[in-house]
Design an enzyme around this catalytic site. Structure first.
Site, PDB file in Angstrom:
ATOM      1  N   ASP A   1      10.356  47.383  48.873  1.00 54.51           N
ATOM      2  CA  ASP A   1       9.674  47.387  47.576  1.00 54.51           C
ATOM      3  C   ASP A   1       8.289  47.745  47.918  1.00 54.51           C
ATOM      4  O   ASP A   1       7.736  47.381  48.887  1.00 54.51           O
ATOM      5  CB  ASP A   1       9.874  45.925  46.905  1.00 54.51           C
ATOM      6  CG  ASP A   1      10.990  45.837  46.425  1.00 54.51           C
ATOM      7  OD1 ASP A   1      11.957  46.499  46.412  1.00 54.51           O
ATOM      8  OD2 ASP A   1      11.559  44.646  46.384  1.00 54.51           O
TER       9      ASP A   1
ATOM     10  N   ASP B   1      14.824  50.137  41.532  1.00 59.16           N
ATOM     11  CA  ASP B   1      14.809  49.087  40.383  1.00 59.16           C
ATOM     12  C   ASP B   1      14.511  49.557  39.109  1.00 59.16           C
ATOM     13  O   ASP B   1      15.085  49.089  38.008  1.00 59.16           O
ATOM     14  CB  ASP B   1      13.841  48.028  40.672  1.00 59.16           C
ATOM     15  CG  ASP B   1      14.102  47.263  42.132  1.00 59.16           C
ATOM     16  OD1 ASP B   1      15.245  47.275  42.517  1.00 59.16           O
ATOM     17  OD2 ASP B   1      13.334  46.769  42.921  1.00 59.16           O
TER      18      ASP B   1
END
Length: 199
Positions: free
Chosen positions: A158, A172
């Site tokens: 991330d 995401d």
């Protein structure tokens, strides 16, 4: 009604006939839906969107691992948005830490469900939504399978870090956008086969 609303709630004019009945009134084989031209076009849209979302996520993660990880965060919009590399063992937006294997199984299940839905897919907006879900699911599943510590417990990369919000990635984002689009289509009464219903 705006043009955008017309596109979302109105099935395409080239929506093929139902598999149950042809123009002559005869029943078609149950597998005919898999080879009808309209269905093929929408499958192409689904796979194209999925491939684009997956490659964009993959390339961004390669950049993060090679150029951002173990370095200071990069400020994009001052205090409001930064690029900051982390490894996430949970689900999207850092939820469910310590349940990596569970989320790996869920991602694989989502892919199977989308594959089954594609057999009766005759709506371009649904193809786009499912393509976003498929590309995002594959993106994070790739991390689960191939990144350390391995064994379907890999940590997801991330890096998008808004202020006062969880850190996330492009996979995401694709999953979230696909989910929102599905909710909107369902609210408008549009089914994956291109028909409309009103409650």
């Amino acid at each position: 009604m705006t043009e955008a609303e017309r596109i979302i709630i109105t099935p395409d004019d080239d929506t093929p006939e139902r598999p149950e009945e042809s123009a002559s009134g005869a029943s078609e084989p149950s597998g005919a839906s898999a080879i009808r031209p309209g269905g093929r076009r929408r499958i192409t849209v689904l796979l194209g969107v999925a491939a684009f979302a997956y490659l964009l996520d993959l390339l961004s993660k390669i950049w993060v691992v090679t150029s951002l990880e173990n370095h200071a965060p990069i400020s994009i919009l001052g205090h409001y948005l930064r690029f900051d590399a982390i490894r996430n063992a949970g689900a999207a937006f850092g939820l469910g830490q310590g349940m990596t294997v569970v989320f790996t199984v869920i991602a694989a299940g989502v892919i199977v469900v989308i594959a089954r839905l594609s057999r009766r897919l005759y709506s371009v907006p649904w193809a786009i939504a499912l393509g976003l879900l498929l590309g995002g699911a594959f993106g994070n599943l790739t991390d689960r399978v191939f990144r350390a510590p391995g064994g379907f417990q890999g940590r997801v990369v991330d890096f998008i870090a808004p202020a006062h919000f969880a850190v996330f990635n492009l996979a995401d984002s694709a999953i979230t956008c696909g989910g929102v689009l599905i909710v909107l289509l369902s609210f408008r009464g549009v089914d994956p086969d291109g028909t409309r219903h009103r409650d």
